[in-house]
Design an enzyme around this catalytic site. Structure first.
Site: not given
Ligand code: NAI
Length: 506
Positions: A121, A142, A154, A192
């Site tokens: 994001s 996104h 997006e 954003n």
């Molecule tokens: P989260 O923390 O809930 O989940 C991330 C997951 O990725 C975790 O289960 C973790 O164990 C895993 N992980 C971390 N490094 C890893 C790797 N190298 N290989 C495989 N798995 C790995 O995070 P969330 O909220 O789901 O966000 C994930 C991505 O999505 C980020 O890049 C964030 O910027 C993007 N994003 C998040 C939004 C939100 O509102 N939470 C909205 C739009 C985008």
């Protein structure tokens, strides 16, 4: 219908990965979940299964669909298991080095024509792809949280992304029931970036002592029709999420003043007052309900003074009809009589400046925000200046509340609350168009679906008048001498010739 991508890999199975996996499987793709954390992908699979069971109970999916969906959603044990995927979507930790390393590994695992996508994001799609051997097949994808409910995505082209990769991702988004919007790889992409105006301007109004949080929330909901006020929204998203986004977009644009964050959120973040999830943000929450201080009562005024309206008031004819309907004694002389309440209705200028320029007695001068058509608004907003007499303030408040409509009285500021926030939103949106980040139509779609605004920012500018918005900005620039109110040339050109902001150039 055959899905655009048959085998989809999801890397990172947190909140976002789960949502994306769910809609991908629902679209008919075989989906494989991978996460480095032990048991994370099986936990994600279980949670999506129960999501489908719930949809079944509500009658939104039948039992065959549930069985088929479940059969399509599986866990991968190693990254190597994603070798057969024709699309891999990453939703891991938001770190450039970690994401770049993951994609470097993935590109050696998947077939040469497979598409790779990041759900970042805030990071640059171009930067994540910089070291890839085949950056043409890499794009931003996104999604918004919660993915199944937030129906917009997006599709972001990095500098080296092939158009065909974006087309396929956009087609696939539609198959998943989402609306794709095309964005250039720029800080904050569309949503954003466009969303910067609402909270930051509201924070600036608070920082000037013009009005408190709750009053600003009330005004923007009742006058403009936002579902949540900016402070309610920040409490919902939580400051540990929203403050870093404000800082990131601001710094990535090399300290562009339009996106300047506020020390208010920096301090609250440091103090742990994050919002709903910590029980206290801008509001305090008891059993999940925000504790809101009641509005000040309407003052009782026995002797209502006559009212004189400045000839330069915005929507003057409508204001006079409104006063007549409220039973006001309206003066028609060239200047107010010695007892008259003096009403001014500036766009962008503060009440003090208007009183001085129009040679009015500031002690009897009160401003009213006439940007919004009174009939379309559930609230009237008045502003005093530092010299306004309490009896004049009370008279204006009481008069404007006579028909039962809510009234807020704020302190003097260039541009009231709605004028400031609307103009800032329209100006930032205009700058997005100016930079060619997306088409005006995609901007409107992205903002209404991604931010839930009552109207797209350009339609909002059209509703209140591009010329009015421009006037607010010009005058606020004069009041504050602050480049954040500098109108975008894109807006200035259209405002100057009174053209619709949704007009597409030939
Ligand atoms: P989260 O923390 O809930 O989940 C991330 C997951 O990725 C975790 O289960 C973790 O164990 C895993 N992980 C971390 N490094 C890893 C790797 N190298 N290989 C495989 N798995 C790995 O995070 P969330 O909220 O789901 O966000 C994930 C991505 O999505 C980020 O890049 C964030 O910027 C993007 N994003 C998040 C939004 C939100 O509102 N939470 C909205 C739009 C985008």
């Amino acid at each position: 219908m055959k899905p655009q991508f048959t085998n989809v890999g999801i890397v990172g199975t947190g909140a976002m990965g789960r949502g994306i996996a769910q809609i991908a499987a629902q679209a008919g793709s075989q989906v494989q979940l991978f996460d480095t954390q032990a048991d994370a992908s099986s936990a994600a699979q279980k949670s999506i299964f129960s999501q489908w069971d719930r949809l079944g109970e509500k009658g939104r999916l039948d039992s065959t669909q549930i069985t088929e969906n479940k059969a399509r959603l599986n866990c991968a044990h190693t990254l190597q298991d994603l070798a057969g995927c024709d699309l891999v979507i990453e939703a891991i930790v938001e770190r450039l080095d970690v994401k770049a390393k993951l994609f470097a590994e993935l590109e050696d695992i998947v077939a040469p024509l497979a598409v790779l996508a990041t759900n970042t994001s805030s990071l640059s799609v171009t930067a994540i792809a910089a070291k890839l051997k085949h950056p043409g097949r890499f794009a931003g994808y996104h999604f918004f949280n919660p993915v199944p409910l937030m129906k917009v995505v997006e599709v972001i082209a990095g500098l080296k992304t092939d158009a065909s990769a974006c087309t396929r991702l956009a087609d696939y988004a539609k198959q998943m029931g989402h609306t794709p919007v095309a964005a250039q790889d720029t800080p904050g992409f569309i949503v954003n970036h466009a969303g910067r105006g609402y909270g930051t301007e509201a924070l600036r109004i608070v920082s000037e002592g013009v009005a408190d949080f709750a009053t600003i929330d009330r005004i923007l909901k009742d006058q403009i029709g936002f579902k949540l006020g900016p402070f309610e929204l920040m409490d919902l998203t939580a400051l540990d999420v929203s403050h870093p986004v404000m800082e990131s977009v601001y710094h990535q644009y090399y300290e562009e003043p339009r996106y300047r964050p506020s020390v208010i959120t920096a301090q609250r973040l440091a103090g742990g007052m994050l919002g709903r999830k910590t029980g206290e943000g801008f509001y305090r929450y008891v059993d999940g309900a925000a504790q809101i201080t009641p509005e000040p009562p309407v003052p009782e005024v026995a002797d209502m003074p006559p009212v004189w309206v400045s000839p330069r008031a915005a929507r003057r004819a409508e204001l006079l009809i409104l006063l007549k309907n409220l039973g006001a004694k309206i003066e028609t002389g060239a200047s107010p009589s010695p007892t008259a309440l003096t009403l001014v209705a500036p766009l962008g200028f503060d009440i003090t400046t208007v009183a001085v320029v129009e040679r009015l007695d500031p002690a009897r001068t009160v401003g009213i925000d006439m940007l919004v058509d009174d009939a379309a608004s559930k609230r009237r907003v008045l502003a005093t200046n530092p010299a306004t007499r309490p009896d004049m303030r009370a008279a204006a408040h009481s008069l404007m509340a006579r028909d039962g409509k809510a009234v807020s009285v704020i302190r003097d500021s260039g541009g009231f609350v709605s004028q400031r926030v609307v103009s800032t939103i329209v100006n930032i949106a205009s700058d997005i168009c100016q930079q060619g980040i997306c088409s005006p139509a995609d901007l409107e779609t992205a903002v209404t679906l991604g931010l839930g605004y009552p109207l797209g920012p350009l339609a909002m500018g059209n509703l209140y008048g591009p010329t009015n918005v421009l006037e607010v900005l010009f005058n606020m620039q004069t009041v504050y001498g602050d480049p954040r109110y500098r109108p975008s040339p894109w807006l200035r050109r259209r405002g100057a010739i009174g053209l619709s902001l949704l007009h597409v150039e030939e």
